[in-house]
Enzyme design. Structure first.
Site, PDB file in Angstrom:
ATOM      1  CE  LYS A 282      -3.916  -1.844   2.649  1.00 50.98           C
ATOM      2  NZ  LYS A 282      -4.941  -1.671   1.602  1.00 50.98           N
ATOM      3  NE  ARG A 356     -11.073  -9.579  -2.038  1.00 49.84           N
ATOM      4  CZ  ARG A 356     -11.400  -8.654  -2.926  1.00 49.84           C
ATOM      5  NH1 ARG A 356     -11.619  -8.981  -4.195  1.00 49.84           N
ATOM      6  NH2 ARG A 356     -11.507  -7.394  -2.556  1.00 49.84           N
TER       7      ARG A 356
HETATM    8  N1  BES Z   1      -8.192  -3.753   4.355  1.00 48.35           N
HETATM    9  C1  BES Z   1      -8.288  -3.355   3.011  1.00 48.35           C
HETATM   10  C2  BES Z   1      -9.560  -2.575   2.703  1.00 48.35           C
HETATM   11  C3  BES Z   1      -9.607  -1.159   3.212  1.00 48.35           C
HETATM   12  C4  BES Z   1      -8.931  -0.159   2.558  1.00 48.35           C
HETATM   13  C5  BES Z   1     -10.402  -0.845   4.276  1.00 48.35           C
HETATM   14  C6  BES Z   1      -9.027   1.147   3.016  1.00 48.35           C
HETATM   15  C7  BES Z   1     -10.509   0.464   4.715  1.00 48.35           C
HETATM   16  C8  BES Z   1      -9.810   1.457   4.090  1.00 48.35           C
HETATM   17  C9  BES Z   1      -8.291  -4.570   2.102  1.00 48.35           C
HETATM   18  O1  BES Z   1      -7.516  -5.634   2.520  1.00 48.35           O
HETATM   19  C10 BES Z   1      -7.736  -4.132   0.791  1.00 48.35           C
HETATM   20  O2  BES Z   1      -6.601  -3.763   0.748  1.00 48.35           O
HETATM   21  N2  BES Z   1      -8.556  -4.175  -0.255  1.00 48.35           N
HETATM   22  C11 BES Z   1      -8.153  -3.756  -1.538  1.00 48.35           C
HETATM   23  C12 BES Z   1      -8.748  -4.708  -2.539  1.00 48.35           C
HETATM   24  C13 BES Z   1      -8.249  -4.493  -3.942  1.00 48.35           C
HETATM   25  C14 BES Z   1      -6.786  -4.840  -4.042  1.00 48.35           C
HETATM   26  C15 BES Z   1      -9.067  -5.337  -4.875  1.00 48.35           C
HETATM   27  C16 BES Z   1      -8.670  -2.345  -1.761  1.00 48.35           C
HETATM   28  O3  BES Z   1      -9.804  -2.029  -1.332  1.00 48.35           O
HETATM   29  O4  BES Z   1      -7.957  -1.539  -2.333  1.00 48.35           O
HETATM   30 MN    MN Z   2      -5.505  -5.424   1.901  1.00 46.97          MN
END
Ligand code: BES
Ligand code: MN
Ligand code: ZN
Length: 503
Positions: A282, A356
């Site tokens: 990230k 997931r």
């Molecule tokens: N934990 C995150 C989702 C999240 C992001 C929650 C920001 C709250 C604030 C999750 O594991 C994630 O990183 N999801 C990705 C999925 C994507 C790679 C398809 C996302 O939402 O960017």
């Molecule tokens: Mn994630």
């Protein structure tokens, strides 16, 4: 703080503060009018001078009124009478909590519980008033040193009495209070766990807290270690944990106080104690907030605390997969293919779509071990859900419409709302993989419908259950503070469920 429910006249209360409401355009509520009469028109003259119009959120503290026994009267603006709704009722109580904090009052009697909110009753009024007050009173200081902790202002209010119009209303008021205090306890536990930093709240810490909770309330808890997860073939879950030196844990809670042999309700919560994204790392900005990626798991623990506190006659199981999503030489790589407990192969095209991966194995575990009557998972699953719904509603997905309706209703009742998004089969081709049974992200229409794609992935593992998924990415915390959601929604759903099953 201690709460009471009583019935008495506002002008006769011998307390530090009596709380009464005023509607917009200087329109006193019945209790305010009673005080006005007892004080020879003191409230009317203050309103005429323009110090209290009754706008929602407005407050005025009056000292030394003659004709009443209390030290102060707190006037609370309620907005226009015909607009007075659930949100206004909650907002008025949040205002009360903040205002009382700035006074020296140690006890108070609240008459806002007399107000009529369309479609709601006294039980609801007391429940929601308590929740609003408890929520305003929450502080997280576990990570401050003694010294700075002592510098924080201490609340002075010790006793709050909710007044009810008639003595016959006392049982309904008491019921609302009892429920709210249990919910508040669950919410506070969820907030405490969620607010802790990732170096303290590790998978081992969460597992430990779950066991302590179960001991305190005398229900069962076990923690499955890595070797047991390997035996269960949880290849998806284990693959996420590989990139960290913190070992994964699977928390399993069993609270079986319903009818013997009746299929349980299963709650599954994402317990990702820190999500750096893995190799698909990230960006650095706000990455600290990914300590909140275990809020779903914390909400499962909080819901168990509330349910156990209420001794609800239900069979409830809780499953929380806990691990970190970091990156090292063993971490998942984009393109890796893993095999889930259910036997489906998954191509990991983005290691940041890890929620997931841990949930699919937890859901399969729930299905195979408990064959639950209902399975509800909650997870900070997608940033896309935050884009879609913001902080006001959790995303709700369900493969059965009566379950969706029950959860939406519980959300409205508790003020912890959800909004339904579709699980249509048309989305399924979007997670097709070139090499495996499916991919963990969309391979078609990359950034479209991200929250639905996440839910569609989980749906592949829940076809045999009556199942709902709550995407709480936008609601579990706001402005770097945990909210304790969706504990109120879930406890309300379970209260309704228990009441229906008692009939
Ligand atoms: N934990 C995150 C989702 C999240 C992001 C929650 C920001 C709250 C604030 C999750 O594991 C994630 O990183 N999801 C990705 C999925 C994507 C790679 C398809 C996302 O939402 O960017
Ligand atoms: Mn994630
Ligand atoms: Zn995550």
């Amino acid at each position: 703080m201690e709460y009471f429910v009583k019935s008495g006249n506002p002008e006769k209360q011998r307390v530090a503060c009596v709380i009464v409401g005023v509607f917009d355009r200087r329109n006193p509520t019945e209790s305010a009018a009673t005080i006005d009469q007892a004080t020879d028109g003191a409230i009317g003259s203050i309103m005429r001078r323009g110090d209290m119009d009754g706008k929602l959120g407005q407050t005025l503290v009056l000292h030394n009124l003659t004709g009443v026994f209390c030290d102060r009267v707190l006037l609370v603006g309620l907005g226009r009478e015909r607009d007075f709704d659930e949100a206004a009722f909650r907002k008025a109580h949040a205002t009360v909590a903040r205002t009382l904090r700035s006074t020296g009052a140690i006890d108070a009697v609240d008459y806002l519980t007399h107000l009529t909110v369309k479609g709601r009753d006294l039980h609801w009024n007391v429940q929601q008033a308590t929740l609003a007050l408890e929520s305003e009173g929450y502080r997280f200081d576990a990570m401050r040193s003694e010294k700075t902790r002592e510098d924080l202002p201490k609340p002075k209010l010790e006793r709050l009495t909710f007044d009810v119009p008639r003595r016959s209303d006392l049982p309904a008021g008491e019921k609302g209070l009892t429920e709210a205090l249990a919910i508040a306890r669950g919410v506070a536990l969820t907030k405490d766990l969620s607010n802790l930093p990732g170096n303290v709240c590790t998978p081992a810490y969460l597992a430990d807290q779950a066991q302590k909770l179960a001991e305190a309330y005398r229900f069962k808890a076990k923690v499955l270690e890595k070797a047991e997860l390997e035996k269960l073939n949880m290849g998806a879950f284990l693959s996420v944990a590989k990139g960290s030196s913190e070992p994964p844990k699977l928390i399993v809670l069993e609270y079986l106080k319903g009818a013997k042999g009746e299929a349980p309700i299963a709650l599954v919560g994402k317990g990702l104690t820190f999500d750096a994204g893995g190799i698909s790392i990230k960006p650095a900005g706000q990455m600290d907030e990914m300590k909140f990626d275990m809020c779903g798991g914390a909400a499962v623990l909080g819901t168990f605390a509330a349910v156990a506190e209420l001794k609800l006659p239900v069979n409830l199981v809780g499953i929380v997969p806990c691990c970190e999503n970091l990156l090292n030489g063993e971490a998942n790589k984009p393109g890796d293919i893993v095999t889930s407990m259910a036997g489906h192969t998954i191509e990991i095209l983005n290691t940041d779509a890890e929620g997931r991966l841990i949930l699919c194995d937890a859901l399969t575990y729930a299905e195979q071990t408990y064959n639950p009557a209902v399975c509800i998972d909650m997870a900070t699953l997608t940033g896309a859900c935050v884009v879609a719904l913001g902080a006001h509603a959790s995303g709700l997905f369900a493969n059965q419409s009566s379950l969706a309706r029950a959860l939406l209703t519980a959300g409205e009742q508790s003020g912890d709302r959800a909004w339904e998004l579709p699980l249509w089969s048309e989305y399924e081709p979007q997670i097709k993989s070139e090499f495996a049974d499916f991919a963990n992200i969309a391979t078609v229409g990359s950034r479209e419908a991200g929250a639905i794609i996440g839910a569609t992935f989980l749906h592949k593992f829940t076809k045999k259950m009556k199942w709902a998924h709550l995407d709480i990415a936008g609601t579990a915390w706001t402005g770097k503070k945990a909210s304790g959601r969706p504990v109120p929604l879930l406890v309300q759903y379970l209260l309704n469920y228990a009441a229906k099953h008692e009939e």
